[in-house]
Design a protein around this motif. Structure first.
Motif, PDB file in Angstrom:
ATOM      1  N   GLN A 192      -1.072 -30.530  22.463  1.00  0.00           N
ATOM      2  CA  GLN A 192      -0.870 -31.224  22.464  1.00  0.00           C
ATOM      3  C   GLN A 192      -2.269 -32.180  23.091  1.00  0.00           C
ATOM      4  O   GLN A 192      -2.955 -31.739  22.269  1.00  0.00           O
ATOM      5  CB  GLN A 192      -1.373 -30.089  24.273  1.00  0.00           C
ATOM      6  CG  GLN A 192      -2.537 -29.004  24.061  1.00  0.00           C
ATOM      7  CD  GLN A 192      -2.644 -28.060  24.722  1.00  0.00           C
ATOM      8  OE1 GLN A 192      -2.382 -28.020  25.961  1.00  0.00           O
ATOM      9  NE2 GLN A 192      -2.909 -27.343  23.989  1.00  0.00           N
ATOM     10  N   GLY A 193      -2.199 -32.791  23.130  1.00  0.00           N
ATOM     11  CA  GLY A 193      -2.973 -33.939  23.474  1.00  0.00           C
ATOM     12  C   GLY A 193      -3.316 -34.806  24.613  1.00  0.00           C
ATOM     13  O   GLY A 193      -4.107 -35.649  24.682  1.00  0.00           O
ATOM     14  N   THR A 194      -2.080 -34.560  25.474  1.00  0.00           N
ATOM     15  CA  THR A 194      -2.964 -35.577  27.198  1.00  0.00           C
ATOM     16  C   THR A 194      -3.669 -34.768  27.842  1.00  0.00           C
ATOM     17  O   THR A 194      -3.164 -34.265  27.964  1.00  0.00           O
ATOM     18  CB  THR A 194      -1.499 -36.409  27.812  1.00  0.00           C
ATOM     19  OG1 THR A 194      -0.066 -36.153  27.283  1.00  0.00           O
ATOM     20  CG2 THR A 194      -1.593 -36.879  28.752  1.00  0.00           C
ATOM     21  N   SER A 195      -4.898 -35.186  28.479  1.00  0.00           N
ATOM     22  CA  SER A 195      -5.817 -34.219  28.999  1.00  0.00           C
ATOM     23  C   SER A 195      -5.519 -34.091  30.470  1.00  0.00           C
ATOM     24  O   SER A 195      -5.583 -35.156  30.263  1.00  0.00           O
ATOM     25  CB  SER A 195      -7.131 -35.372  28.507  1.00  0.00           C
ATOM     26  OG  SER A 195      -7.621 -36.167  29.055  1.00  0.00           O
ATOM     27  N   PRO A 196      -5.791 -33.779  30.868  1.00  0.00           N
ATOM     28  CA  PRO A 196      -6.236 -33.340  32.602  1.00  0.00           C
ATOM     29  C   PRO A 196      -6.429 -35.218  32.937  1.00  0.00           C
ATOM     30  O   PRO A 196      -6.340 -35.713  34.019  1.00  0.00           O
ATOM     31  CB  PRO A 196      -6.814 -32.323  32.691  1.00  0.00           C
ATOM     32  CG  PRO A 196      -6.867 -31.191  31.925  1.00  0.00           C
ATOM     33  CD  PRO A 196      -6.676 -32.700  30.411  1.00  0.00           C
ATOM     34  N   GLY A 244       5.388 -44.683  26.203  1.00  0.00           N
ATOM     35  CA  GLY A 244       5.192 -43.262  25.544  1.00  0.00           C
ATOM     36  C   GLY A 244       3.993 -42.973  24.043  1.00  0.00           C
ATOM     37  O   GLY A 244       3.066 -41.495  24.609  1.00  0.00           O
ATOM     38  N   PRO A 245       3.526 -43.987  23.318  1.00  0.00           N
ATOM     39  CA  PRO A 245       2.026 -43.854  22.596  1.00  0.00           C
ATOM     40  C   PRO A 245       1.352 -43.347  23.234  1.00  0.00           C
ATOM     41  O   PRO A 245       0.451 -42.708  22.648  1.00  0.00           O
ATOM     42  CB  PRO A 245       2.871 -44.944  21.676  1.00  0.00           C
ATOM     43  CG  PRO A 245       4.216 -45.232  21.894  1.00  0.00           C
ATOM     44  CD  PRO A 245       4.125 -44.850  23.229  1.00  0.00           C
ATOM     45  N   THR A 246       1.421 -44.166  24.303  1.00  0.00           N
ATOM     46  CA  THR A 246      -0.358 -43.765  24.778  1.00  0.00           C
ATOM     47  C   THR A 246      -0.573 -42.821  26.446  1.00  0.00           C
ATOM     48  O   THR A 246      -1.390 -42.832  26.508  1.00  0.00           O
ATOM     49  CB  THR A 246      -0.940 -45.624  25.579  1.00  0.00           C
ATOM     50  OG1 THR A 246       0.039 -45.782  26.337  1.00  0.00           O
ATOM     51  CG2 THR A 246      -0.908 -46.546  24.391  1.00  0.00           C
ATOM     52  N   GLN A 247       0.876 -42.877  26.845  1.00  0.00           N
ATOM     53  CA  GLN A 247       0.763 -42.292  28.434  1.00  0.00           C
ATOM     54  C   GLN A 247      -0.558 -42.494  28.573  1.00  0.00           C
ATOM     55  O   GLN A 247      -0.436 -41.987  29.918  1.00  0.00           O
ATOM     56  CB  GLN A 247       0.135 -40.811  27.664  1.00  0.00           C
ATOM     57  CG  GLN A 247       0.855 -39.726  26.427  1.00  0.00           C
ATOM     58  CD  GLN A 247       0.292 -39.258  25.436  1.00  0.00           C
ATOM     59  OE1 GLN A 247      -0.779 -39.265  25.277  1.00  0.00           O
ATOM     60  NE2 GLN A 247       0.583 -40.084  24.221  1.00  0.00           N
TER      61      GLN A 247
END
Length: 706
Positions: free
Chosen positions: A441-445, A404-407
């Motif tokens: 938001q922080g998880t890029s495409p 989770g902390p890194t995706q």
């Protein structure tokens, strides 16, 4: 006897009549092909179709009214209609497939497939429109695809506020759409850590902060737009909230609503058979049993509760059952079970035994073994499987989770051996608490694509559930996972971001908007770059932890190395090292946040008025918040260095820095109000996780000590 002149006149008249008839036919054709605003549309659907198709049709009728002020006459029987009509149904309904056969409408392209649809103009001059699904969800997807492609209704409109452009007429004479899923079989969302949704839709009271995730009164108001959006994006599964308790009537209402919409429903990974561990403990406490709860010592106590819950969930035929064994608070079972084995093999056997028993209980409750089930390998489960210590029922889908902390999918995902004929899927985060992302938001495409590509390459394509937390902040990543979950070949990440920017903000400004989003995603400080640039980023939840930790240091509390999931965050033995690292990390990032804000502000000036509010809430508010959190951490780090230096003058300078940190948080709380307009009023009332008001209070009290 006619003379030559009479013959010529008759021929001319015949030609004129023929031409008039041709013009009349052409005029009729125009009337048929072009549906005009303010007309009435006849819609036919068989009464035996699933209720979800009817609910999607209600949305279509609303879309038609918004786009063209068209009224619909929807009848629940199949019949011929004079004039234009829309015929809707699923091949799983014999009445509909028989009707299509009778009308000689070919449906062989979708027959026998899962969740396929076609939308076709048929009949003389395209006078009718058929929306057919291979099954219920296929028909639902077809309805929404017609709205998207023909009416111009964006799937996210409930969250973006973008109304479709009004139309005076629609050319319906040559429509031909067909599609079906090609990559992931189960595709859905996990609405998790939903503090904002609960505070927005429920009654806020004094107990909310301490009981945030068991209060679902009013939550159906949030669930309805979530379900509609999920179906418009061709999702087929939903975990509607955290810690749902089906024995609570208001929670069972949520299960019923998901079923009626035509969606599959599943359960949180700490809720095997729909019951979370604290509920098992409370069940026995209510019976007067106050002995410590242990599955290792007293499995029959768990099994009694599992049977109770399984019997209630068995009322619904759309359940994808969750199997597993974890402890309180989303921790390993041995964290609070003193009798649990200490070896990996013993722990694996304990969990595998519980899963086998759960599978047996479901069979008992249903009376058959034809059901779908998953086992989510979250944290410790991945390592146990990798070591060969876990086994599962052969029908159960094994779900690999990212960290989770890194995706990012971890080493175990790549190293664990896949069993032949076993089904696999993934659980992925575009949002995650407690480290973030949560309110920003922080998880890029690019990161999403990287990990889903790995899942496809490893054959983990039977299940994709995405943690989207409160959804509203995570629309970009959520829509992207939906697009490539349906068909992984749909979009490369760079092209997607460009197209998304054009789709939501307009052709003229799409390029500038895409650059603004790229600048935003590129400004986060990378805590860990191993194997992937930006593997672990400093996000909003992490900034909260750092702020609290720095306030504690400034208040004179001894420095300790805390044990949290994101070990990189607080992996320091000395306060001086901790302070120095985050002073430099945030200091290096601040210019990037300034440039990102500048790019966003420039793009805002070019965006049309009706699109500016969404850009403000989706990017500028979030950018301002994370920038303020970085600046807060930076100011508090500098203040902590002054305090540790020990001189009176430096302590005075520390107070100035603490006040600057306070000002940053206060300004962010004001800017955040821009995301609370209209129907979003009170959106942050339930903010108990990032808890910006509490951060302001802590920093203000800290300043008071100086």
């Amino acid at each position: 006897m006619m003379n030559l002149c009479d013959i010529v006149i008759i021929l001319i008249l015949k030609k004129a009549i023929a031409k008039c008839e041709m013009i009349a036919r052409e005029a009729e054709r125009c009337i048929i092909l072009f549906l005009q605003a303010k007309e009435t549309v006849e819609i036919r659907i068989d009464a035996q179709e699933h209720q979800g198709i009817g609910l999607a049709l209600q949305d279509l009728i609303r879309d038609l009214s918004h786009v063209m002020n068209i009224q619909a006459d929807c009848r629940k029987y199949l019949s011929d209609v004079e004039g234009f009509s829309i015929l809707v149904g699923s091949l799983s309904n014999p009445a509909f497939s028989d009707f299509l056969k009778k009308k000689k409408i070919d449906f062989s392209d979708i027959d026998g497939k899962k969740e396929y649809y076609f939308v076709k103009s048929i009949g003389e001059e395209g006078r009718h429109l058929v929306i057919a699904g291979s099954d219920t969800r296929g028909a639902i997807y077809g309805i929404y695809e017609f709205s998207r492609v023909v009416l111009g209704v964006n799937p996210l409109y409930l969250w973006t506020g973008h109304a479709p452009a009004p139309k005076e007429s629609l050319d319906l004479g040559s429509i031909s759409l067909m599609d079906g899923p090609t990559t992931f079989r189960y595709r859905g969302w996990f609405i998790n850590d939903e503090d904002l949704l609960l505070g927005w839709t429920g009654k806020f009271d004094q107990d909310f902060q301490n009981n945030a995730f068991t209060k679902h009164a009013g939550y159906a108001n949030a669930l309805e737009p979530i379900m509609e959006t999920a179906l418009r994006l061709k999702q087929n599964l939903l975990i509607p909230c955290s810690l749902l308790d089906i024995l609570d009537p208001s929670d069972e209402d949520l299960v019923r609503r998901v079923s009626e919409r035509g969606l599959l429903i599943s359960q949180h990974h700490i809720e095997p058979l729909g019951v979370f561990p604290k509920r098992v403990r409370r069940y026995w406490q209510e019976k007067g049993d106050v002995e410590p709860l242990s599955y290792t010592k007293n499995p029959e106590k768990y099994e009694e509760v599992w049977r109770l819950y399984a019997s209630r969930w068995a009322r619904y035929d759309n359940v994808v059952w969750q199997l597993g064994l974890r402890g309180m608070g989303d921790k390993p079972v041995w964290a609070d079970d003193p009798y649990a084995p200490e070896t990996a093999s013993g722990r694996g056997q304990l969990i595998a035994g519980a899963i086998a028993k759960q599978h047996e209980i479901i069979v008992e409750a249903l009376g058959h073994n034809d059901f779908a089930s998953t086992a989510t390998l979250w944290m410790e489960g991945m390592e146990l499987l990798k070591g060969g210590h876990l086994s599962f029922p052969k029908e159960t889908i094994i779900i690999h989770a990212d960290f989770g902390p890194t995706q990012m999918l971890g080493d175990s995902f790549y190293e664990v051996k896949r069993e032949p004929d076993r089904q696999y899927g993934i659980y992925y985060h575009v949002a995650f608490w407690s480290c973030g992302p949560h309110q920003v938001q922080g998880t890029s495409p690019q990161k999403i694509y990287y990990n889903l590509q790995a899942a496809v390459q490893q054959g983990n394509t039977d299940y994709l559930v995405v943690n989207v937390t409160n959804l509203r902040e995570m629309l970009l990543g959520t829509q992207y996972t939906a697009a490539i979950g349906w068909n992984f070949g749909n979009y490369q990440p760079e092209a997607y971001l460009q197209d998304w920017s054009v789709e939501h903000y307009g052709q003229q400004v799409g390029g500038a908007v895409a650059l603004a989003y790229q600048g935003y995603f590129g400004a986060f400080h990378a805590l860990d770059n191993r194997g992937y640039a930006g593997r672990m980023l400093l996000m909003d939840g992490m900034c909260r932890r750092l702020t609290v930790k720095l306030v504690a240091i400034l208040n004179g509390q001894p420095f300790t190395k805390d044990e949290i999931q994101n070990k990189t965050l607080l992996a320091f033995d000395q306060a001086e090292d901790f302070i120095s690292y985050y002073k430099n990390a945030t200091g290096d990032a601040l210019p990037k946040w300034d440039m990102a804000l500048n790019a966003a502000h420039q793009a805002l000036q070019e965006i049309d008025e009706e699109r500016r509010e969404f850009f403000t809430t989706n990017l500028i508010v979030q950018l301002t918040l994370i920038r303020a959190l970085y600046r807060t951490v930076h100011h508090l780090s500098v203040a902590a260095e002054f305090v540790l230096a020990g001189s009176t003058s430096e302590k005075y300078q520390a107070r100035g820095r603490i006040l600057e940190a306070l000002a940053e948080l206060q300004l962010a709380s004001v800017i955040r109000m821009h995301a609370e307009k209209g129907k979003w009023k009170g959106w942050y009332d339930g903010d108990v996780l990032l808890n910006l008001p509490d951060l302001i209070r802590q920093v203000r009290e800290c300043a008071g000590n100086y």
